[in-house]
Design a protein around this motif. Structure first.
Motif, PDB file in Angstrom:
ATOM      1  N   SER A  35      23.437 114.007 -10.108  1.00  0.00           N
ATOM      2  CA  SER A  35      22.521 114.841  -9.336  1.00  0.00           C
ATOM      3  C   SER A  35      23.234 115.469  -8.146  1.00  0.00           C
ATOM      4  N   TYR A  36      23.056 116.790  -7.966  1.00  0.00           N
ATOM      5  CA  TYR A  36      23.704 117.494  -6.863  1.00  0.00           C
ATOM      6  C   TYR A  36      22.703 117.931  -5.786  1.00  0.00           C
ATOM      7  N   LYS A  37      21.433 117.742  -6.037  1.00  0.00           N
ATOM      8  CA  LYS A  37      20.412 118.064  -5.052  1.00  0.00           C
ATOM      9  C   LYS A  37      19.622 116.796  -4.774  1.00  0.00           C
ATOM     10  N   PHE A  38      19.630 116.360  -3.517  1.00  0.00           N
ATOM     11  CA  PHE A  38      18.993 115.080  -3.193  1.00  0.00           C
ATOM     12  C   PHE A  38      18.746 115.006  -1.697  1.00  0.00           C
ATOM     13  N   TRP A  39      17.895 114.063  -1.308  1.00  0.00           N
ATOM     14  CA  TRP A  39      17.629 113.794   0.099  1.00  0.00           C
ATOM     15  C   TRP A  39      18.712 112.883   0.664  1.00  0.00           C
ATOM     16  N   ARG A  40      19.001 113.064   1.952  1.00  0.00           N
ATOM     17  CA  ARG A  40      19.977 112.207   2.621  1.00  0.00           C
ATOM     18  C   ARG A  40      19.548 111.941   4.063  1.00  0.00           C
ATOM     19  N   ILE A  41      19.903 110.771   4.553  1.00  0.00           N
ATOM     20  CA  ILE A  41      19.771 110.425   5.970  1.00  0.00           C
ATOM     21  C   ILE A  41      21.089 109.773   6.387  1.00  0.00           C
ATOM     22  N   HIS A  42      21.731 110.341   7.374  1.00  0.00           N
ATOM     23  CA  HIS A  42      22.957 109.780   7.936  1.00  0.00           C
ATOM     24  C   HIS A  42      22.731 109.525   9.418  1.00  0.00           C
ATOM     25  N   THR A  43      23.033 108.342   9.868  1.00  0.00           N
ATOM     26  CA  THR A  43      22.878 108.019  11.282  1.00  0.00           C
ATOM     27  C   THR A  43      24.070 107.198  11.746  1.00  0.00           C
ATOM     28  N   LEU A  98      19.696 114.838   8.646  1.00  0.00           N
ATOM     29  CA  LEU A  98      18.594 114.676   7.703  1.00  0.00           C
ATOM     30  C   LEU A  98      18.434 115.969   6.929  1.00  0.00           C
ATOM     31  N   GLY A  99      18.328 115.864   5.598  1.00  0.00           N
ATOM     32  CA  GLY A  99      18.110 117.082   4.847  1.00  0.00           C
ATOM     33  C   GLY A  99      18.100 116.882   3.357  1.00  0.00           C
ATOM     34  N   TYR A 100      18.016 118.026   2.671  1.00  0.00           N
ATOM     35  CA  TYR A 100      17.968 118.050   1.223  1.00  0.00           C
ATOM     36  C   TYR A 100      18.935 119.101   0.716  1.00  0.00           C
ATOM     37  N   SER A 101      19.777 118.735  -0.214  1.00  0.00           N
ATOM     38  CA  SER A 101      20.706 119.648  -0.850  1.00  0.00           C
ATOM     39  C   SER A 101      21.748 120.178   0.143  1.00  0.00           C
ATOM     40  N   ILE A 138      28.533 116.784  39.317  1.00  0.00           N
ATOM     41  CA  ILE A 138      28.131 117.422  38.061  1.00  0.00           C
ATOM     42  C   ILE A 138      28.136 116.350  36.977  1.00  0.00           C
ATOM     43  N   GLU A 139      26.955 115.972  36.529  1.00  0.00           N
ATOM     44  CA  GLU A 139      26.821 114.892  35.551  1.00  0.00           C
ATOM     45  C   GLU A 139      26.178 115.422  34.274  1.00  0.00           C
ATOM     46  N   LEU A 140      26.796 116.457  33.720  1.00  0.00           N
ATOM     47  CA  LEU A 140      26.293 117.074  32.505  1.00  0.00           C
ATOM     48  C   LEU A 140      26.713 116.277  31.279  1.00  0.00           C
ATOM     49  N   TYR A 141      25.834 116.187  30.311  1.00  0.00           N
ATOM     50  CA  TYR A 141      26.206 115.665  29.007  1.00  0.00           C
ATOM     51  C   TYR A 141      25.677 116.611  27.943  1.00  0.00           C
ATOM     52  N   SER A 142      26.199 116.494  26.754  1.00  0.00           N
ATOM     53  CA  SER A 142      25.961 117.497  25.714  1.00  0.00           C
ATOM     54  C   SER A 142      24.963 117.010  24.677  1.00  0.00           C
ATOM     55  N   ILE A 143      24.064 117.918  24.290  1.00  0.00           N
ATOM     56  CA  ILE A 143      23.190 117.717  23.139  1.00  0.00           C
ATOM     57  C   ILE A 143      23.446 118.881  22.187  1.00  0.00           C
ATOM     58  N   LYS A 144      23.879 118.554  20.979  1.00  0.00           N
ATOM     59  CA  LYS A 144      24.224 119.580  19.994  1.00  0.00           C
ATOM     60  C   LYS A 144      23.231 119.519  18.846  1.00  0.00           C
ATOM     61  N   ILE A 145      22.611 120.660  18.551  1.00  0.00           N
ATOM     62  CA  ILE A 145      21.591 120.743  17.509  1.00  0.00           C
ATOM     63  C   ILE A 145      21.959 121.867  16.563  1.00  0.00           C
ATOM     64  N   GLY A 146      21.945 121.588  15.266  1.00  0.00           N
ATOM     65  CA  GLY A 146      22.295 122.648  14.337  1.00  0.00           C
ATOM     66  C   GLY A 146      22.184 122.238  12.881  1.00  0.00           C
ATOM     67  N   LEU A 147      23.019 122.861  12.062  1.00  0.00           N
ATOM     68  CA  LEU A 147      23.021 122.617  10.630  1.00  0.00           C
ATOM     69  C   LEU A 147      24.371 122.057  10.195  1.00  0.00           C
ATOM     70  N   ILE A 148      24.322 121.162   9.226  1.00  0.00           N
ATOM     71  CA  ILE A 148      25.540 120.578   8.677  1.00  0.00           C
ATOM     72  C   ILE A 148      25.455 120.643   7.154  1.00  0.00           C
ATOM     73  N   THR A 149      26.573 120.950   6.531  1.00  0.00           N
ATOM     74  CA  THR A 149      26.633 120.955   5.078  1.00  0.00           C
ATOM     75  C   THR A 149      27.753 120.030   4.630  1.00  0.00           C
ATOM     76  N   TYR A 150      27.538 119.370   3.492  1.00  0.00           N
ATOM     77  CA  TYR A 150      28.497 118.385   2.980  1.00  0.00           C
ATOM     78  C   TYR A 150      29.031 118.840   1.616  1.00  0.00           C
ATOM     79  N   ILE A 151      30.288 118.530   1.390  1.00  0.00           N
ATOM     80  CA  ILE A 151      30.937 118.816   0.106  1.00  0.00           C
ATOM     81  C   ILE A 151      31.624 117.543  -0.340  1.00  0.00           C
ATOM     82  N   LEU A 152      31.518 117.237  -1.634  1.00  0.00           N
ATOM     83  CA  LEU A 152      32.145 116.025  -2.155  1.00  0.00           C
ATOM     84  C   LEU A 152      33.655 116.058  -1.942  1.00  0.00           C
TER      85      LEU A 152
END
Length: 234
Positions: free
Chosen positions: A145-153, A193-196, A220-234
């Motif tokens: 199967s190449y399309k599936f749900w995933r959770i990585h933490t 978190l995502g599908y496919s 200056i006590e800044l820290y980073s929050i990064k939000i976006g899209l990730i894609t995985y390849i075998l």
């Protein structure tokens, strides 16, 4: 916000633990592919938000991050849909703001641009990191199967091997590299978190971007929050 994030991780870990127990019950009825691994190459694009900003500090434009790397997938159950991941990657992160970084007599100065005496068209600082992600991974995939749900933490540790700042405005062009006030080590929590093909991804920094940096007398006590899209390849 940190309390909410910690609670989320506890819930996710509990769900993954429960899934692992259920998967074990199915193992006797499942013929695994012992060579099957998943999601070992990744590419991510993120919006980089500066959290804990001092008063009057603002972000401008679209501060972007690009992330690429390899994660060794290490399944821990017979079905091979629960795994640990340990990897190595590269990351480039730009942050657009109205904080001007200048250098004088070997000292770096941080200044708030209020738009009156100093104006700018472009002002940003950038960090380049070697990163080591560690993940707990769950997925609904099989070897066919190449399309599936995933959770990585998990979490990610990064080393800043290069940094720079660039200003363009009524003062001309000001560039700096290898600024001493950056924390060389950055680390934080990750969640995907995502599908496919395309998946939601977030990085929540746990330490400051800068070290011994001040706007006037305010640290200056800044820290980073990064939000976006990730894609995985075998």
């Amino acid at each position: 916000m940190k309390n909410i994030l910690n609670t989320t991780y506890i819930i996710l870990f509990s769900l993954l633990s429960f899934q692992s127990i259920v998967a074990q019950l199915d193992d006797d009825f499942y013929e695994p592919d012992e060579l099957y691994r998943e999601d070992q190459f990744y590419f991510a694009f993120t919006y980089n938000y500066l959290a804990n900003q001092p008063a009057n500090v603002q972000q401008r434009g679209f501060p972007a991050g690009f992330h690429i790397g390899f994660i060794r997938d290490m399944p821990v159950n017979k079905r091979r849909n629960l795994a640990f991941g340990l990897g190595l990657g590269l990351s480039s992160n730009s942050y657009n703001s109205n904080i001007l970084i200048t250098s004088s007599s070997g000292d770096n100065n941080f200044q708030f641009i209020d738009g009156s005496e100093i104006t700018f068209n472009n002002n940003k600082f950038t960090t380049y990191l070697v990163e080591m992600p560690f993940e707990l991974r769950w997925r609904t995939s099989t070897a066919e199967s190449y399309k599936f749900w995933r959770i990585h933490t998990g979490f990610k540790i990064g080393y800043v091997f290069l940094n720079s700042s660039k200003y363009k405005g009524n003062l001309g062009t000001i560039k700096n590299t290898n600024i001493d006030n950056f924390n060389n080590f950055q680390y934080g929590l990750t969640f995907s978190l995502g599908y496919s093909t395309f998946n939601f991804h977030v990085y929540y920094g746990l330490n400051n971007i800068f070290s011994d940096a001040f706007l006037g007398v305010e640290p200056i006590e800044l820290y980073s929050i990064k939000i976006g899209l990730i894609t995985y390849i075998l």
